[in-house]
Design a protein around this motif. Structure first.
Motif, PDB file in Angstrom:
ATOM      1  N   LEU A 147      39.714  42.089  34.531  1.00 58.85           N
ATOM      2  CA  LEU A 147      40.129  40.855  35.179  1.00 58.85           C
ATOM      3  C   LEU A 147      41.617  40.889  35.481  1.00 58.85           C
ATOM      4  N   ASP A 148      41.972  40.635  36.737  1.00 59.62           N
ATOM      5  CA  ASP A 148      43.364  40.353  37.081  1.00 59.62           C
ATOM      6  C   ASP A 148      43.563  38.866  36.831  1.00 59.62           C
ATOM      7  N   VAL A 422      35.128  28.877  28.798  1.00 56.69           N
ATOM      8  CA  VAL A 422      35.462  30.304  28.786  1.00 56.69           C
ATOM      9  C   VAL A 422      35.406  30.871  27.369  1.00 56.69           C
ATOM     10  N   ALA A 423      35.999  30.144  26.397  1.00 59.76           N
ATOM     11  CA  ALA A 423      36.024  30.656  25.024  1.00 59.76           C
ATOM     12  C   ALA A 423      34.637  30.698  24.412  1.00 59.76           C
ATOM     13  N   SER A 424      33.735  29.834  24.865  1.00 64.28           N
ATOM     14  CA  SER A 424      32.358  29.861  24.357  1.00 64.28           C
ATOM     15  C   SER A 424      31.586  31.064  24.878  1.00 64.28           C
ATOM     16  N   ALA A 425      32.008  31.574  26.027  1.00 60.00           N
ATOM     17  CA  ALA A 425      31.262  32.659  26.670  1.00 60.00           C
ATOM     18  C   ALA A 425      31.796  34.046  26.337  1.00 60.00           C
ATOM     19  N   TYR A 426      33.115  34.168  26.095  1.00 56.40           N
ATOM     20  CA  TYR A 426      33.719  35.495  25.996  1.00 56.40           C
ATOM     21  C   TYR A 426      34.763  35.579  24.887  1.00 56.40           C
ATOM     22  N   ARG A 427      34.931  36.792  24.399  1.00 59.29           N
ATOM     23  CA  ARG A 427      36.153  37.221  23.727  1.00 59.29           C
ATOM     24  C   ARG A 427      36.914  38.081  24.738  1.00 59.29           C
ATOM     25  N   PHE A 428      38.181  38.350  24.467  1.00 59.40           N
ATOM     26  CA  PHE A 428      38.991  39.078  25.446  1.00 59.40           C
ATOM     27  C   PHE A 428      39.777  40.187  24.769  1.00 59.40           C
ATOM     28  N   ASP A 429      39.891  41.313  25.483  1.00 56.88           N
ATOM     29  CA  ASP A 429      40.710  42.443  25.054  1.00 56.88           C
ATOM     30  C   ASP A 429      41.657  42.821  26.184  1.00 56.88           C
ATOM     31  N   HIS A 430      42.845  43.306  25.813  1.00 52.32           N
ATOM     32  CA  HIS A 430      43.759  43.828  26.831  1.00 52.32           C
ATOM     33  C   HIS A 430      43.177  45.097  27.452  1.00 52.32           C
ATOM     34  N   ALA A 431      43.313  45.214  28.753  1.00 50.83           N
ATOM     35  CA  ALA A 431      42.921  46.422  29.467  1.00 50.83           C
ATOM     36  C   ALA A 431      44.160  47.264  29.753  1.00 50.83           C
ATOM     37  N   PRO A 432      43.996  48.556  30.069  1.00 50.46           N
ATOM     38  CA  PRO A 432      45.167  49.377  30.405  1.00 50.46           C
ATOM     39  C   PRO A 432      45.972  48.743  31.535  1.00 50.46           C
ATOM     40  N   GLY A 433      47.291  48.768  31.355  1.00 46.51           N
ATOM     41  CA  GLY A 433      48.176  48.191  32.364  1.00 46.51           C
ATOM     42  C   GLY A 433      48.512  46.742  32.134  1.00 46.51           C
ATOM     43  N   ARG A 445      54.986  32.396  32.889  1.00 47.60           N
ATOM     44  CA  ARG A 445      53.625  32.869  32.657  1.00 47.60           C
ATOM     45  C   ARG A 445      53.671  34.338  32.245  1.00 47.60           C
ATOM     46  N   PRO A 446      52.554  34.866  31.724  1.00 46.10           N
ATOM     47  CA  PRO A 446      52.529  36.303  31.398  1.00 46.10           C
ATOM     48  C   PRO A 446      52.790  37.156  32.640  1.00 46.10           C
ATOM     49  N   ARG A 447      53.443  38.293  32.419  1.00 48.31           N
ATOM     50  CA  ARG A 447      53.901  39.109  33.551  1.00 48.31           C
ATOM     51  C   ARG A 447      52.735  39.702  34.342  1.00 48.31           C
ATOM     52  N   ARG A 448      51.844  40.395  33.666  1.00 48.58           N
ATOM     53  CA  ARG A 448      50.689  41.001  34.333  1.00 48.58           C
ATOM     54  C   ARG A 448      49.576  41.124  33.310  1.00 48.58           C
ATOM     55  N   LEU A 449      48.690  40.173  33.311  1.00 52.90           N
ATOM     56  CA  LEU A 449      47.648  40.101  32.299  1.00 52.90           C
ATOM     57  C   LEU A 449      46.352  40.685  32.870  1.00 52.90           C
ATOM     58  N   MET A 450      45.942  41.822  32.318  1.00 54.99           N
ATOM     59  CA  MET A 450      44.707  42.505  32.726  1.00 54.99           C
ATOM     60  C   MET A 450      43.791  42.525  31.504  1.00 54.99           C
TER      61      MET A 450
END
Length: 456
Positions: A147-148, A422-433, A445-450
């Motif tokens: 996700l971008d 959103v929080a009920s449906a998913y957990r989230f992990d950082h992706a490369p980059g 805001r965060p600089r580049r959240l992937m």
């Protein structure tokens, strides 16, 4: 940083002292250099040197206000108006005739025009749209693609604002253009605020050309939105209809420029600030997965197995506290300016007529003097038994007084509902980059959240 001594002659003549001048400035740019390089740290340290201190931003002298009580006094006093470096940098975007930048009788009339759209009894009608857009995010993320988050957050913020306040399908093919334009504009405007080099920003350098292209495109988009509504002949009960039918002080229809500026003022800052906050919420859920677990449990307890709807929001108190704590630590509107319209006094210091003032909600809301464990993310600090410990005006993410954001309840409902879904449906992990560091422009805001969305 050092602090220069006060001019004794000024104190003798007026009975009030000039605020101390913060040291560390450099030739030509003054303190603008530090504000450009590390503004969050710079603003957060200023209170150690006084309740009010003077800064040099290029040729300008600016008065920085550092305490909750005094920032509240500035926001509530008629001695200060919306003006100064921040608003001058925004003028090309927001114009002079929109509710965000107007002052005096014009501002009061504009508030009366738009306020009905944000009354508490009007907001539930927007609930189905908010829920539909929240669940559209959940469905779109099922692909498992990275996700971008910048694009995703701004897209949902723009769509909710457009569908609720300027109803119509005309935003569907324009949301991406708006997001791209705002990304360019809000970065360039911050630079223009802290390093006010005037004519140099007219030089046809690549950055200036890109800024001007984005600005022109956004204004074209707004004109298209207004033209599409007029061509449709439809008059839904929304904010755009209210603007098109609004009258001025003489009972005449308001001018085209005011309509244009009002649409910009409604669409742009709201989408930018809400989008930035959604990004910060997703960062919080990524870095504190236990919060998402608690939100999911709360939703399960309140809602059961059916979809979350607007009427559930007031019962999702833990989820709302996570939103509030995110607004405290990651305020999208992290810096504000005002201008004195008369010689006045603030915190025992003389503030001359025409002086520009600057203050930082980010610094105020992270101050160790106001918050225990001030850097720690703690939603429980907003429980009824603890929230009273926070000093007055130490938490004002939507501002106060006649400049309080008219969409505060709208935005809180939207953010709480989106977070719950959103929080009920998913957990989230950082992706490369992925880069979670702060991206500092007019908004924060965060600089580049992937991220990768991992289904629960």
């Amino acid at each position: 940083m050092t602090v220069e001594s006060v001019n004794p002659e000024t104190a003798e003549e007026t009975g009030l002292c000039e605020p101390p001048v913060a040291g560390g400035g450099v030739p030509v740019l003054g303190h603008g250099w530090k504000l450009a390089r590390d503004p969050l740290s710079f603003m957060s340290r200023l209170r150690d040197h006084g309740d009010v201190v003077r800064l040099k931003l290029g040729p300008k002298t600016v008065y920085a206000v550092t305490t909750p009580a005094l920032t509240g006094a500035v926001a509530l006093s008629p001695d200060y108006i919306i003006a100064g470096p921040l608003w001058e940098s925004l003028e090309d975007l927001l114009g002079k005739e929109g509710v965000a930048t107007a002052n005096g009788p014009l501002h009061r009339r504009q508030r009366r025009t738009i306020q009905p759209a944000f009354k508490l009894d009007a907001i539930p009608a927007y609930g189905p749209i908010m829920a539909e857009e929240a669940y559209a995010l959940v469905e779109r993320w099922r692909s498992g693609e990275v996700l971008d988050v910048t694009a995703e957050s701004f897209r949902v913020a723009v769509r909710v604002a457009a569908r609720c306040l300027m109803r119509g399908s005309y935003m569907d093919d324009r949301a991406e253009r708006i997001c791209a334009d705002l990304t360019t504009l809000f970065s360039g405007m911050y630079q223009r605020m802290v390093v006010p080099l005037g004519p140099l920003y007219k030089v046809p350098l690549p950055a200036n050309r890109e800024f001007n292209r984005a600005l022109a495109d956004l204004h074209v988009l707004v004109d298209e939105i207004v033209a599409d509504r007029r061509a449709s002949g439809q008059k839904p009960n929304d904010l755009l209809t209210a603007l098109l039918e609004a009258k001025d002080e003489n009972g005449e229809p308001i001018g085209e420029q005011e309509i244009h500026d009002q649409v910009i003022a409604i669409l742009t800052p709201g989408s930018e600030t809400v989008g930035s906050t959604i990004m910060s919420l997703l960062l919080v859920l990524t870095e504190h997965p236990e919060l998402g677990d608690k939100i999911r449990d709360e939703v399960k307890s309140v809602v059961g197995d059916r979809p979350v709807v607007f009427e559930d929001v007031r019962k999702l108190t833990y989820t709302a506290n996570v939103v509030t704590e995110t607004l405290r630590l990651y305020p999208a509107v992290w810096i504000l300016t005002r201008r004195a319209v008369t010689d006045t006094e603030l915190g025992g210091y003389r503030i001359p007529k025409g002086a520009d003032l600057i203050y930082s909600p980010y610094a105020i809301q992270r101050d160790r003097r106001s918050y225990g464990r001030h850097e720690e993310f703690d939603p429980d600090r907003w429980l009824p038994g603890r929230a009273g410990d926070v000093p007055k005006y130490a938490m004002s993410p939507f501002s106060v007084g006649n400049r309080k954001c008219p969409s505060d309840h709208f935005s809180m409902a939207e953010l709480t509902l989106i977070t719950a879904v959103v929080a009920s449906a998913y957990r989230f992990d950082h992706a490369p980059g992925s880069d979670a560091g702060p991206r500092i422009g007019i908004t924060l805001r965060p600089r580049r959240l992937m991220l990768r969305a991992v289904p629960r």
